[in-house]
Enzyme design. Structure first.
Site, PDB file in Angstrom:
ATOM      1  CG  ASP A  14      -9.066 -31.169 -20.637  1.00  0.00           C
ATOM      2  OD1 ASP A  14      -9.660 -31.324 -21.718  1.00  0.00           O
ATOM      3  OD2 ASP A  14      -8.515 -30.106 -20.295  1.00  0.00           O
ATOM      4  N   GLY A  41     -11.544 -31.100 -26.639  1.00  0.00           N
ATOM      5  CA  GLY A  41     -10.454 -31.896 -27.204  1.00  0.00           C
ATOM      6  C   GLY A  41     -10.541 -33.250 -26.531  1.00  0.00           C
ATOM      7  CG  HIS A  42     -13.784 -35.177 -26.131  1.00  0.00           C
ATOM      8  ND1 HIS A  42     -15.125 -35.423 -26.151  1.00  0.00           N
ATOM      9  CD2 HIS A  42     -13.623 -34.103 -25.321  1.00  0.00           C
ATOM     10  CE1 HIS A  42     -15.744 -34.538 -25.387  1.00  0.00           C
ATOM     11  NE2 HIS A  42     -14.847 -33.721 -24.880  1.00  0.00           N
ATOM     12  CD  GLN A 223     -16.956 -27.826 -23.431  1.00  0.00           C
ATOM     13  OE1 GLN A 223     -18.150 -27.949 -23.608  1.00  0.00           O
ATOM     14  NE2 GLN A 223     -16.094 -27.903 -24.422  1.00  0.00           N
TER      15      GLN A 223
END
Ligand code: GDP
Ligand code: IMO
Ligand code: MG
Length: 428
Positions: A14, A41-42, A223
């Site tokens: 993140d 989750g980009h 990640q």
């Protein structure tokens, strides 16, 4: 300027990889995701519109860019199709997507096993995203995986399901889950295969030819380095290698083909899930940053744990992955934040150390040693063109990072939107 660059998260994920990859994709021909799955989750924000990408590479909103999902990625075919529908409903032709025939499929039993294993671990759980990542990579290593290319051959697909499912069903039943019905899974895979077929190819052949043609490629990791299966804070890690040193294996290109390694680094630390985090600030300081930086998971919506920037950790990952450039993100969040510190070493059982202990139990006992910095005053972000335009307090914080990590700060991100990006050195 260089033609192939690697993007890697240098912390616990993140860091803003989606934002920076999208920005650099505007100067590239190809964006290639090299590992992980839809645990990622980009976030890509263009003209105020936010998109959350999970498996699609972050170049997918840049017209003309070819997006490659390489062999090192694990793909949930149903989730990928949903993601395509969510983002490209009615204009799927705008998405130029190639998927490696060697990438492994995340199937429903992987998700069920991920949940069951976590539940069985109780207080010792990893805090996974429950997307089936660990069980899928385990099956790859066990030679029980089913690959994207298998979708292209109906008979072979059925024979693989018949080989693998009896083993998986025994595991599911032992862990208190329902077994998978082969006919149902086979039918849904055939339907997914129809839509995915036009995208499936040997992406290693494609990438090597593109490199020979002088095409510009951004390799996008998911990640972060400290979640690396080998070099991260084991066992509190993911099940792949999110570092640039994994790109050759995960994409099928030679190591010397990567020209630059750009570490994406948040201006402070965050972590989702369990595991030690010595500089964690579970207090007012952490709460302030969490709210200012909107630090809630893209995939699971979990509040992220927040802490001071830890250069012991980032220094370790920069060294092993050969980082040449830094892209520092969420720097705007530090504006007006008092009590600014950077962790520069740890004390472990009375000894000062500057490396990362292998054992999670030793790591949990590490007490951070900090250097303090002056508060960075509010500044007009639109006026920043070169480093010296920044307030002197900001320059001091950033210069300390660059000097400690022996890497140049090439990109500074001052907001979530593509436009809120300052480039000090062109990397592609
Ligand atoms: P990724 O997984 O590395 O792509 O990062 P995430 O998208 O999970 O989390 C980064 C979050 O920070 C997202 O909400 C981004 O929109 C946001 N973001 C990225 N860069 C900046 C920045 O420079 N400033 C601010 N305020 N937010 C940013
Ligand atoms: P992006 O790409 C932050 C964490 C999980 C958990 C551990 C293992 O958005 O940076 P897994 O589901 O991979 O088996 O979970 O890894 N994790 C992430 N944390 N960002 C991510 O991705 C993550 N992907 C996995 O929270 O601690
Ligand atoms: Mg993320």
């Amino acid at each position: 300027m260089y033609s192939t660059i690697a993007i890697e998260g240098s912390q616990f994920g993140d860091e803003g990889k989606g934002k920076i990859t999208d920005y650099l994709a505007n100067k590239a021909d190809i964006v290639c995701r090299y590992q992980g799955g839809n645990n990622a989750g980009h976030t890509v924000e263009v003209n105020g519109i936010k998109h959350a990408l999970r498996s699609l590479p972050s170049g997918c909103f840049v017209s003309g860019v070819v997006n490659v999902i390489a062999n090192g990625v694990v793909i949930n075919p149903f989730a990928l199709l949903e993601e395509i529908d969510e983002n490209f409903h009615g204009h799927e032709n705008d998405l130029k997507l190639l998927i490696s025939d060697r990438a492994h499929l995340i199937l429903p039993y992987h998700i069920a096993l991920d949940e069951a294993i976590e539940n069985n671990l109780g207080d010792n759980k990893i805090g996974t995203t429950h997307r089936g990542i660990g069980p899928c990579y385990s099956d790859k290593a066990l030679r029980l995986g089913i690959r994207v290319g298998d979708l292209l051959d109906k008979d072979y697909l059925l024979s693989r399901l018949k080989t693998v499912l009896p083993v998986k069903n025994k595991e599911l039943i032992a862990l208190g889950k329902d077994p998978i019905i082969i006919d149902d899974l086979y039918a849904s895979l055939l339907a997914a295969a129809e839509r995915l077929k036009p995208h499936i190819t040997d992406t290693s052949v494609y990438l090597n030819a593109a490199i020979d043609d002088g095409k510009k490629i951004v390799f996008e990791g998911a990640q972060g380095s400290l979640l690396d299966l080998d070099h991260g804070t084991y066992p509190f890690v993911t099940s792949s290698s999110p570092t640039s040193i994994s790109i050759p294996l995960n994409t099928g290109i030679a190591p010397q083909k990567i020209n630059r390694v750009v570490a994406i680094m948040k201006s402070y630390m965050t972590r989702v899930g369990e595991g030690p985090m010595p500089s964690e600030q579970n207090n007012e300081w952490g709460n302030t940053i969490r709210e200012k930086g909107h630090e809630y998971g893209v995939v699971t919506k979990r509040p992220r744990r927040v802490g001071y920037l830890d250069l012991v950790l980032v220094g370790y990952t920069c060294k092993i992955t050969g980082v040449t450039d830094l892209a520092i993100t969420l720097f705007d969040v530090l504006e007006n934040v008092s009590d600014l510190k950077i962790c520069i070493a740890y004390k472990l059982d009375g000894k000062v150390i500057t490396n990362l202990p292998a054992s999670a139990s030793d790591y949990a006992r590490c007490v951070p040693i900090y250097k303090s910095f002056k508060t960075i005053p509010e500044f007009d972000k639109t006026k920043i063109k070169v480093f010296s335009d920044l307030p002197v307090e900001a320059q001091e914080y950033l210069s300390f990072i660059a000097d400690t990590l022996h890497a140049r700060i090439s990109i500074l991100s001052l907001g979530p939107d593509r436009s809120e990006t300052v480039v000090f050195n062109e990397v592609i």
